[in-house]
Design an enzyme around this catalytic site. Structure first.
Site, PDB file in Angstrom:
ATOM      1  N   CYS A  56      22.812  45.913  79.937  1.00 15.36           N
ATOM      2  CA  CYS A  56      24.059  46.683  79.834  1.00 15.36           C
ATOM      3  C   CYS A  56      23.514  47.937  79.482  1.00 15.36           C
ATOM      4  CB  CYS A  56      24.497  46.168  78.056  1.00 15.36           C
ATOM      5  SG  CYS A  56      25.894  47.308  77.471  1.00 15.36           S
TER       6      CYS A  56
ATOM      7  N   ARG B 128      52.655  74.199  35.788  1.00 16.68           N
ATOM      8  CA  ARG B 128      52.803  75.371  36.087  1.00 16.68           C
ATOM      9  C   ARG B 128      54.563  75.381  36.405  1.00 16.68           C
ATOM     10  NH1 ARG B 128      48.026  78.182  39.276  1.00 16.68           N
ATOM     11  NH2 ARG B 128      48.401  76.733  40.283  1.00 16.68           N
TER      12      ARG B 128
ATOM     13  N   SER C 134      49.783  82.743  38.948  1.00 23.51           N
ATOM     14  CA  SER C 134      48.981  81.870  39.422  1.00 23.51           C
ATOM     15  C   SER C 134      47.192  83.011  40.082  1.00 23.51           C
ATOM     16  CB  SER C 134      49.139  81.182  41.344  1.00 23.51           C
ATOM     17  OG  SER C 134      48.401  81.040  41.835  1.00 23.51           O
TER      18      SER C 134
ATOM     19  N   LYS D 117      37.449  81.390  48.149  1.00 23.19           N
ATOM     20  CA  LYS D 117      38.266  80.220  48.908  1.00 23.19           C
ATOM     21  C   LYS D 117      36.886  79.476  49.424  1.00 23.19           C
ATOM     22  CE  LYS D 117      40.840  77.445  48.294  1.00 23.19           C
ATOM     23  NZ  LYS D 117      42.197  77.614  48.536  1.00 23.19           N
TER      24      LYS D 117
ATOM     25  N   ALA E  47      43.831  74.767  54.065  1.00 21.26           N
ATOM     26  CA  ALA E  47      43.630  76.073  54.777  1.00 21.26           C
ATOM     27  C   ALA E  47      44.579  76.339  55.810  1.00 21.26           C
ATOM     28  CB  ALA E  47      41.872  75.733  55.823  1.00 21.26           C
TER      29      ALA E  47
ATOM     30  N   TYR F 181      47.832  76.106  54.839  1.00 17.66           N
ATOM     31  CA  TYR F 181      48.900  76.896  53.735  1.00 17.66           C
ATOM     32  C   TYR F 181      47.675  77.589  53.626  1.00 17.66           C
ATOM     33  CZ  TYR F 181      51.526  77.707  49.680  1.00 17.66           C
ATOM     34  OH  TYR F 181      51.447  78.255  49.042  1.00 17.66           O
ATOM     35  N   ASP F 182      46.994  78.278  52.945  1.00 14.25           N
ATOM     36  CA  ASP F 182      46.370  80.267  52.668  1.00 14.25           C
ATOM     37  C   ASP F 182      46.388  81.218  53.709  1.00 14.25           C
ATOM     38  OD1 ASP F 182      45.762  78.203  50.271  1.00 14.25           O
ATOM     39  OD2 ASP F 182      43.463  78.197  51.050  1.00 14.25           O
TER      40      ASP F 182
ATOM     41  N   LYS G 197      36.368  77.049  40.793  1.00 12.68           N
ATOM     42  CA  LYS G 197      37.903  76.649  40.917  1.00 12.68           C
ATOM     43  C   LYS G 197      37.472  75.468  41.076  1.00 12.68           C
ATOM     44  CE  LYS G 197      41.528  78.540  43.452  1.00 12.68           C
ATOM     45  NZ  LYS G 197      42.416  77.360  43.803  1.00 12.68           N
TER      46      LYS G 197
ATOM     47  N   CYS H 251      27.810  43.409  71.875  1.00 11.03           N
ATOM     48  CA  CYS H 251      27.567  42.872  73.491  1.00 11.03           C
ATOM     49  C   CYS H 251      26.633  41.962  73.661  1.00 11.03           C
ATOM     50  CB  CYS H 251      27.650  44.622  74.275  1.00 11.03           C
ATOM     51  SG  CYS H 251      27.155  44.290  76.339  1.00 11.03           S
TER      52      CYS H 251
END
Length: 892
Positions: A515, A205, A148, A393, A100, A102-103, A184, A509
């Site tokens: 407690c 690629r 791509s 995406k 996310a 990088y995009d 994808k 515990c």
């Protein structure tokens, strides 16, 4: 700056149990970091960091309003980060940013280059299909360029692309346009070159023009044929078959299990595992990694002079190419669809959005392609991607964020669990800020350090998982990171922590009775839907009952009794706080509940004086122009002030009584002219003088809040709860609703269960020795003089809880002797109600899939259980089939 003091609208603890807003007040929106600066400004660009969080802020930049100088500065910063991301992802197989992030950076560069063409050049990262190749493998030029795909992240963007295709082809919108829809695959692109039917080369690629020759490794992938199948006349002289190398989920899980057994670090995800496997220098290692391949495209195709006319299959479109691949023995994804309308594209997106966890491999979107190869050529391509295809995406299921801290949490049975405190991050549809790390051994196994950049995943389940650290992000920051050290004493009561028995991974515990944290969690458990189902008794009100001083400030330096919020202007800092002279902290409160024993004797009067601590938020207010042209003020929460005050937990703030109309004056009432509710307590009187000069005494009162009244009503109803719910409410280790229901049905009364032996319990189908021992141990301890468990049982029985006979299910036993597993979310059932429906019909609602499972019900966002069922060949049902199974015991 304004400090807002307490008034009659004082916030109650209930507001934190039920945060829904009635819309009557301005929304408060959380924000942080760069948010105080204008996106795209000089200061904003200078402050921008190469983090995932800052990457996601790039979408807020209004590129059109930027100067050329500022745009160039932003482009230079972001381009450097994109280039680093590409090298880490495509070459090193060790990504440091989430997909996310990088995009988002790539989108920013594309927007800048579109607005400022001088920034666009062939050397830009936006024109680079993949990373440049490394020197480990020989570089080879692709016979035809391997492109791509452009990405879109919303249906609106997808529609824009679709309409652009129609315009580019001058295609009537009413005329069906054949397209293919494909999942994808989250793997690595591969170009397979066959000459006369024989595999000649396998290339990565790379940058789209030149790739790495990994032929030896490719030959180890069993699903890639070394020779194309079929009659000689159907085999071309030369063909490039494009596709994706990936690792199936089941193979990925096996590989990680093998790595852990051998003491090696596990892979974070299948994509990283596939990348690391495919680019091994030793093909023998690649051969052990169980890689798979699906073809999804075609490059150059030459049939050769030796083929007679029409003696081979003519390839006119994408779908025909896939049929030809199948004849050749080249695997093609079984998830491909042919569509002819935008609605059918959306149907594909919706379907796989719901079933992402059900298929054999990781996926991150849907690829849409124009089917006709001639139309593809007409549309052409940009410098990096074809115009005839697009990738939609999905929201990321795996993102990077910062591990701010690791705290510990004490559960209802004393288990002390490390909890990861994360910089809030949006993943798979919701914001994640905390996730469990299970036990200290798991923290050590994952190798995370406080301050690390970590990978967070939420795939196929609602519970987020911290996968592990991004090791590349540690470089240069080693001094800022620290190891987690498990405390030796309970953070709630101070008792010494230890495993319950030798060899246990869980630390506990031992102070079960006293407690505060354990008591709070037990109250939360007994109020939950799986136990007494007491509405309005949530986490915050449970804390108010058992530990109201939980957030008490350490000194008067942070005690501000009259400040409920601090209001600032944009960019303004709050003024330093100085407590008034003589200020003292209020006396410590004694909790209303020191044990579950007192639950059913609670009255509204017991809750009148309970107060809890709340931190005053810092609220930034700025003006904006609304759609109607009017100026409106927007409130934005920018953080906590560190100043604390108390609020009533269960009763209202002081309220001035409403004056009656003249005709409604009640002379028999204590305050004839004012309306005072029957359950109100008058705390003071005020003299009110009318315009005519007459005076009256106006009462100011407090009363139980509406949700308090509802909570007490729900507690009263819980006295008559089914026996199995009473057993769950006792917080007996390992005893959940299904087994509690089975035990209640077998013994009939609480008294019989109290005196049951381990052997008697173990004889019940579905009750193992560990559960039997837990039940017997709990009730044996309850019989000891002075034991708190016995006090709880006695008090509950005195209140009428658990004294009745277990009610047998009146439903037909359609699932008697059958085992059903439910995975994912269903529309008509919660997870618990689905399991209850199975048990009420005589079935076993199991938590895991095995060979003994009869059916697996698969809902939305199902996870690994569906894959396990497929592997074992167990019938999988949708929700409608599940309903049919409940009614009839069979599925058509």
């Amino acid at each position: 700056m304004t400090m807002t003091n307490r008034d009659d609208s004082e916030q109650l603890a209930w507001d934190f149990d039920a945060p829904e807003s009635d819309g009557s007040s301005a929304a408060v929106v959380a924000d942080e970091g760069l948010a105080s600066l204008t996106p795209g400004s000089e200061r904003w660009i200078a402050a921008l960091q190469p983090t995932d969080a800052d990457a996601m802020r790039l979408d807020k930049v209004d590129v059109a309003s930027m100067s050329a100088e500022a745009a160039a500065r932003l482009w230079a910063r972001v381009a450097a980060w994109v280039e680093s991301d590409q090298i880490a992802y495509y070459i090193d197989d060790a990504p440091v940013s989430s997909d996310a992030a990088y995009d988002a950076r790539l989108r920013c560069l594309q927007s800048l280059e579109a607005q400022f063409p001088s920034l666009d050049s062939p050397q830009s990262p936006t024109h680079r299909v993949g990373g440049t190749f490394s020197n480990d493998f020989a570089s080879v030029r692709h016979p035809s360029r391997m492109m791509s795909l452009d990405d879109v992240f919303s249906i609106e963007e997808l529609r824009e692309w679709y309409d652009g295709v129609l315009r580019g082809l001058d295609w009537p919108e009413s005329k069906p346009l054949p397209m293919t829809c494909e999942v994808k695959i989250d793997g690595l692109a591969l170009n397979l070159i066959y000459r006369n039917g024989v595999l000649e080369q396998g290339l990565t690629r790379g940058d789209g023009v030149t790739g790495e020759d990994i032929t030896l490794n490719v030959r180890t992938i069993s699903t890639i044929p070394q020779n194309l199948a079929g009659p000689e006349e159907d085999i071309p002289e030369f063909v490039e078959i494009r596709g994706e190398v990936f690792m199936r989920w089941d193979d990925f899980n096996k590989l990680n299990a093998e790595n852990e057994d051998a003491g090696r670090a596990p892979f974070a995800n299948p994509r990283n595992a596939a990348a690391g496997s495919l680019r091994q220098k030793d093909p023998r290692i690649t051969a052990t990694r169980r890689l798979s391949f699906y073809a999804h495209g075609i490059g150059s195709l030459r049939w050769g002079a030796g083929h007679a006319g029409n003696g081979h299959d003519v390839v006119n479109d994408q779908s025909e190419a896939y049929e030809l691949y199948k004849k050749w023995g080249v695997p093609v994804s079984p998830h491909n669809r042919e569509v002819t309308s935008f609605k059918e594209i959306l149907d594909m997106i919706d379907y796989y959005g719901e079933h992402r966890g059900d298929i054999e491999h990781a996926l991150d979107g849907i690829v849409v392609k124009v089917d006709d190869l001639g139309l593809q050529r007409s549309l052409g391509a940009t410098s990096r991607a074809p115009r005839w295809a697009i990738a939609y995406k999905y929201p990321p299921e795996e993102v990077n964020t910062e591990l701010l801290d690791i705290t510990v949490q004490v559960g209802r049975t004393g288990r002390v669990t490390p909890v990861a405190v994360l910089k809030p991050v949006y993943v798979a549809g919701s914001t994640v800020s905390r996730t469990t790390l299970h036990n200290p051994f798991e923290v050590e196994r994952k190798g995370v350090l406080i301050g690390d950049t970590v990978v967070v995943r939420k795939a196929g389940d609602v519970i987020p998982e911290l996968v592990g650290p991004v090791l590349e992000r540690r470089k240069g920051r080693e001094g800022e990171l620290r190891r987690f050290v498990m405390p030796t004493r309970c953070p709630s009561c101070g008792a010494e922590l230890a495993p319950a028995k030798e060899g246990d991974k869980d630390i506990r515990c031992p102070n079960v009775e006293s407690c505060p944290a354990q008591l709070t969690e037990r109250i939360i458990n007994l109020a939950s839907r799986k136990a007494f189902d007491i509405e309005h008794l949530g986490d915050q009100s449970a804390i108010a009952l058992t530990n109201p001083e939980e957030d008490r400030p350490d000194s008067i330096d942070t005690y501000a009794p009259n400040i409920t919020e601090i209001v600032v202007k944009p960019g303004e800092e709050p003024e330093p706080y100085e407590p008034v002279a003589g200020l003292e902290l209020p006396p410590m409160q004694t909790p209303v509940l020191s044990s579950e024993a007192g639950l059913f004797s609670l009255t509204s009067a017991d809750l009148k004086d309970v107060r809890v601590w709340r931190e005053a938020p810092i609220i930034e207010i700025h003006e904006t122009v609304g759609s109607n042209g009017k100026i409106k003020k927007v409130r934005k929460r920018v953080g906590g002030s560190g100043l604390w005050h108390q609020v009533p937990a269960f009763w209202t703030a002081p309220t001035a009584a409403r004056k009656r109309k003249e005709a409604d004056i009640d002379e028999t009432a204590e305050y004839p002219q004012y309306v005072v509710p029957d359950d109100a307590v008058v705390i003071r009187e005020e003299i009110k003088v009318s315009r005519g000069g007459t005076s009256s005494v106006q009462p100011v009162y407090i009363r139980p809040a509406e949700n308090t009244r509802k909570m007490l009503d729900e507690m009263d109803k819980a006295r008559h709860a089914d026996l199995w719910r009473v057993l769950v409410a006792l917080s007996i280790r390992r005893l959940g609703p299904p087994t509690a229901r089975t035990i209640a049905s077998a013994f009939g009364t609480l008294d019989a269960i109290e005196h049951a032996s381990v052997d008697e319990l173990s004889q019940i189908d579905g009750i193992g020795s560990e559960i039997a021992e837990s039940v017997v141990t709990w009730f044996t301890a309850a019989r000891e003089p002075g034991n708190w468990r016995g006090a709880v049982l006695d008090a509950w029985k005195a209140a009428g809880v658990g004294v009745g006979q277990a009610q047998a299910s009146g439903l037909p036993q359609t699932l008697a002797g059958k085992t059903v597993v439910v995975t994912g979310s269903l529309e008509g059932f919660s997870r618990d109600s689905a399991k209850e429906a199975i048990v009420l019909r005589g079935g076993k609602a199991a938590g895991s899939v095995s060979k003994k499972t009869d059916w697996v019900v698969v809902g939305e966002n199902a996870g690994s259980k569906a894959a396990k069922a497929e592997e074992l060949g167990i019938p999988m049902l949708n929700e409608d089939q599940f309903k049919q199974l409940l009614d009839t015991g069979t599925v058509e």
